[in-house]
Design a protein around this motif. Sequence first.
Motif, PDB file in Angstrom:
ATOM      1  N   LEU A 190       0.727  -1.570  -0.332  1.00 50.14           N
ATOM      2  CA  LEU A 190      -0.443  -0.121  -0.027  1.00 50.14           C
ATOM      3  C   LEU A 190       0.871   1.072  -0.415  1.00 50.14           C
ATOM      4  O   LEU A 190       0.044   2.612  -0.686  1.00 50.14           O
ATOM      5  N   PHE A 191       1.776   1.458   0.767  1.00 54.47           N
ATOM      6  CA  PHE A 191       2.953   2.305   1.222  1.00 54.47           C
ATOM      7  C   PHE A 191       3.857   2.630  -0.185  1.00 54.47           C
ATOM      8  O   PHE A 191       4.285   3.405  -0.473  1.00 54.47           O
ATOM      9  N   ALA A 192       4.351   1.269  -0.458  1.00 54.51           N
ATOM     10  CA  ALA A 192       6.018   1.173  -1.646  1.00 54.51           C
ATOM     11  C   ALA A 192       5.631   2.350  -2.483  1.00 54.51           C
ATOM     12  O   ALA A 192       7.079   2.810  -2.833  1.00 54.51           O
ATOM     13  N   PRO A 193       4.772   2.662  -3.389  1.00 53.07           N
ATOM     14  CA  PRO A 193       4.410   3.400  -4.045  1.00 53.07           C
ATOM     15  C   PRO A 193       4.948   4.681  -3.990  1.00 53.07           C
ATOM     16  O   PRO A 193       5.041   5.982  -5.290  1.00 53.07           O
ATOM     17  N   HIS A 194       4.758   5.418  -2.614  1.00 52.39           N
ATOM     18  CA  HIS A 194       5.031   6.468  -2.153  1.00 52.39           C
ATOM     19  C   HIS A 194       6.327   6.517  -1.730  1.00 52.39           C
ATOM     20  O   HIS A 194       6.870   7.508  -1.316  1.00 52.39           O
ATOM     21  N   ALA A 195       6.822   5.623  -1.718  1.00 52.20           N
ATOM     22  CA  ALA A 195       8.066   5.678  -1.182  1.00 52.20           C
ATOM     23  C   ALA A 195       9.660   5.694  -2.332  1.00 52.20           C
ATOM     24  O   ALA A 195       9.795   4.843  -2.441  1.00 52.20           O
ATOM     25  N   ARG A 196       9.666   7.088  -2.896  1.00 49.04           N
ATOM     26  CA  ARG A 196      10.176   7.090  -4.022  1.00 49.04           C
ATOM     27  C   ARG A 196      12.158   7.152  -3.975  1.00 49.04           C
ATOM     28  O   ARG A 196      12.625   7.307  -4.783  1.00 49.04           O
ATOM     29  N   ALA A 197      11.346   7.702  -2.494  1.00 51.44           N
ATOM     30  CA  ALA A 197      13.132   8.245  -2.438  1.00 51.44           C
ATOM     31  C   ALA A 197      14.504   6.900  -2.196  1.00 51.44           C
ATOM     32  O   ALA A 197      13.539   6.326  -1.903  1.00 51.44           O
ATOM     33  N   ALA A 198      15.007   7.371  -2.922  1.00 50.67           N
ATOM     34  CA  ALA A 198      16.447   6.221  -3.070  1.00 50.67           C
ATOM     35  C   ALA A 198      16.303   5.501  -1.621  1.00 50.67           C
ATOM     36  O   ALA A 198      17.223   4.426  -1.673  1.00 50.67           O
ATOM     37  N   GLY A 199      16.101   6.977  -0.454  1.00 55.26           N
ATOM     38  CA  GLY A 199      16.986   6.101   0.847  1.00 55.26           C
ATOM     39  C   GLY A 199      15.938   5.623   1.617  1.00 55.26           C
ATOM     40  O   GLY A 199      16.042   4.810   2.008  1.00 55.26           O
ATOM     41  N   ALA A 200      14.627   5.027   0.763  1.00 52.23           N
ATOM     42  CA  ALA A 200      13.795   4.700   1.517  1.00 52.23           C
ATOM     43  C   ALA A 200      13.927   2.955   1.372  1.00 52.23           C
ATOM     44  O   ALA A 200      12.957   2.238   1.417  1.00 52.23           O
ATOM     45  N   ARG A 201      14.896   2.844   0.159  1.00 53.23           N
ATOM     46  CA  ARG A 201      14.645   1.407  -0.731  1.00 53.23           C
ATOM     47  C   ARG A 201      13.347   0.477  -0.525  1.00 53.23           C
ATOM     48  O   ARG A 201      13.543  -0.464  -0.301  1.00 53.23           O
ATOM     49  N   ALA A 202      12.206   1.384  -1.299  1.00 56.64           N
ATOM     50  CA  ALA A 202      10.738   0.868  -1.294  1.00 56.64           C
ATOM     51  C   ALA A 202      10.223   0.154  -0.321  1.00 56.64           C
ATOM     52  O   ALA A 202       9.901  -0.993  -0.700  1.00 56.64           O
ATOM     53  N   LEU A 203      10.787   0.742   0.894  1.00 57.91           N
ATOM     54  CA  LEU A 203      10.502  -0.074   1.939  1.00 57.91           C
ATOM     55  C   LEU A 203      10.862  -1.308   1.920  1.00 57.91           C
ATOM     56  O   LEU A 203      10.179  -1.867   3.714  1.00 57.91           O
ATOM     57  N   ALA A 204      11.849  -1.704   0.938  1.00 51.30           N
ATOM     58  CA  ALA A 204      11.974  -3.537   1.918  1.00 51.30           C
ATOM     59  C   ALA A 204      13.434  -3.583   1.844  1.00 51.30           C
ATOM     60  O   ALA A 204      13.509  -4.865   2.489  1.00 51.30           O
ATOM     61  N   ASP A 205      13.496  -2.523   2.884  1.00 56.78           N
ATOM     62  CA  ASP A 205      14.751  -3.176   3.679  1.00 56.78           C
ATOM     63  C   ASP A 205      14.880  -2.386   4.562  1.00 56.78           C
ATOM     64  O   ASP A 205      13.796  -2.054   6.038  1.00 56.78           O
TER      65      ASP A 205
END
Lengths: 360, 360
Positions: free
Chosen positions: B15-30
């Motif tokens: 639900l949130f990953a499409p909004h975590a576009r910053a490189a540092g966010a690592r698509a919330l997968a880390d």
Amino acid sequence: MPSDSADEFEVIRALFAPHARAAGARALADDAAVIEAGGPLVVTTDAIVEGVHFMPDDPIATVAMKALRVNVSDLIGKGAQPGAALLTLIWPRSRPAREIQAFADAFTGDLAFFGMNLLGGDTASTDGPLTVSVTAFGAPLGERTPSRADAQVGDDVWLIGGEIGSAWLGHQLRSGAVKLEEIRRGRDEAAARAEAEAMAGQIPDYLILPGEQLDTEAAWLMSTYLAPFVRPECAAFVARFAHASMDVSDGLVADAMKLAAASGVALRIEASAIPFSIPAERWAFSGGDFRKLVTGGDDYVVLFTASPERRGEIEAAEGAGALRLSRIGRVEAGQGVELVDRQGHPIPIPDPGFVHKLGR
Amino acid sequence: MPSDSADEFEVIRALFAPHARAAGARALADDAAVIEAGGPLVVTTDAIVEGVHFMPDDPIATVAMKALRVNVSDLIGKGAQPGAALLTLIWPRSRPAREIQAFADAFTGDLAFFGMNLLGGDTASTDGPLTVSVTAFGAPLGERTPSRADAQVGDDVWLIGGEIGSAWLGHQLRSGAVKLEEIRRGRDEAAARAEAEAMAGQIPDYLILPGEQLDTEAAWLMSTYLAPFVRPECAAFVARFAHASMDVSDGLVADAMKLAAASGVALRIEASAIPFSIPAERWAFSGGDFRKLVTGGDDYVVLFTASPERRGEIEAAEGAGALRLSRIGRVEAGQGVELVDRQGHPIPIPDPGFVHKLGR
């Protein structure tokens, strides 16, 4: 209905302020902190909830330590030096206010141990369970910050920082699901008794099971459950050697599956190479199900992969072996995690880890 | 007992990953995010708890918005441009899982509105109340980040960003403690009805009181309680003009007292200069106790002090008045807050704000 954040934090400001020495923390007396960052910062946030991550009768001091350490563990797993933290404390109305002092003492003691500053935080009252949310900041020790997704086919798989399954077994002992005699089978009781006598007075009362004499092995297992024994020294290994890296918190198999999935590879793990504690091995070899140890969780050690060309350097870097470095397998093409015995036969894992579901 | 953080965040990662576009966010997968900070970062953390900061029947979408906005408000109060956030969601087992989607939609919608990235987070289940903890990061717009402690004797005292007491009154309306007729006394009912008809269909159902027709004034008051209307444009004023600055969240008087105490000064505030909404003034002038408006809290506007030499610049900078800029008093030698009427007579405030107590 006002926000009750700022004033409540004043309640405990006096307890925490002496530990908020960083200029940016503004002695906790402001609404925000300022971080003077000269480069990349690693940031992580983890919350622990009474009844989920700790039990209502766990000592308040170890609850405080666990709240910080699960976050420190994430920083270590990314190869970062712990630097600072924010603390959000949601305190139950039913819990004695005097415990806040013990919480603060333990939290600030742990901050000092890890060389960290408290930057700020928030507090609120609740009719629900005690909830502690921490955000932690660290400085990367290496040029890159390894993610879960960086494993390469051919890599070695390593664990560093502690044992697998000890925290799970400690929790089982504390809750009575595993009996003390199950970890005692076959050990030298005279030696164990002598060790316990030598340690008497050094082990906190809450680590002695009701109706039992002090047992140093049980105390060790329970203490790793109550407050994981995380090792910042491991961050240097991650920074220097790791391709992929993450901390193991949800069970070795479940976390290895996450690393494998993120990297698009398979992990083959040799069960006999996994670092278990002596009582955990004794328990597993005398009737316990060792698969519980690799799926139980709360280990807070580091799982990383590295080129086999660096194997010698990695082993040399650990030196005397104090960090429990273990080479447990290798990265292969494919997907998922295969756990194998000494003969290379797969060991089926019926439930690879905790299954989570939010809401009803 | 494993940590249930990582897996549960996977539940809502999609639900949130499409909004975590910053490189540092690592698509919330880390397990951690990386912030590439080239200079100072302003960081704040605030949690909201069901039953304390919002009510169980508040819409889940406005709960999400409030959780973010109370943090954005802190950044604005420090003169910082909102940049990124971490979200920790403690979700009750008893709350329908389908509400998570609505929460995520509202939270990510608000992130986009403020131009913020989601860097990561944590989730857990609870048997207690819904608890949302956010850590927010901002970039200072000015060379210094004003604290509460920077007020100087002789400064003007300003409010910017909205009204005082509207959120409190909205909460009272929603809970039934204040009746609709109390804010309607003396107004032009024909005009109000025409306005309501023109707005019909644009006001969400949850802003219409049970058994009542749509009332645009009540809807405005309730909406400011449910999700404060914070204005990032105010950060530029703080950065450019403020000596001391903070957001007002616990009630104007209580927060002014904090600023006075931190700065070692007294604040003299003219009641008639405080920006109230029209219905709040009508309520106060027809029997309501206006002191509730200045102590009720949840205003989420900015209180700052600045040199009187800059008065003209400050007023010119606001231009058309869209930010509700109000000069409400001055900084004097002494301590505490004095509220005065048009004749300069002190107005006693029996209870300056919310009194907080943690635990029993």
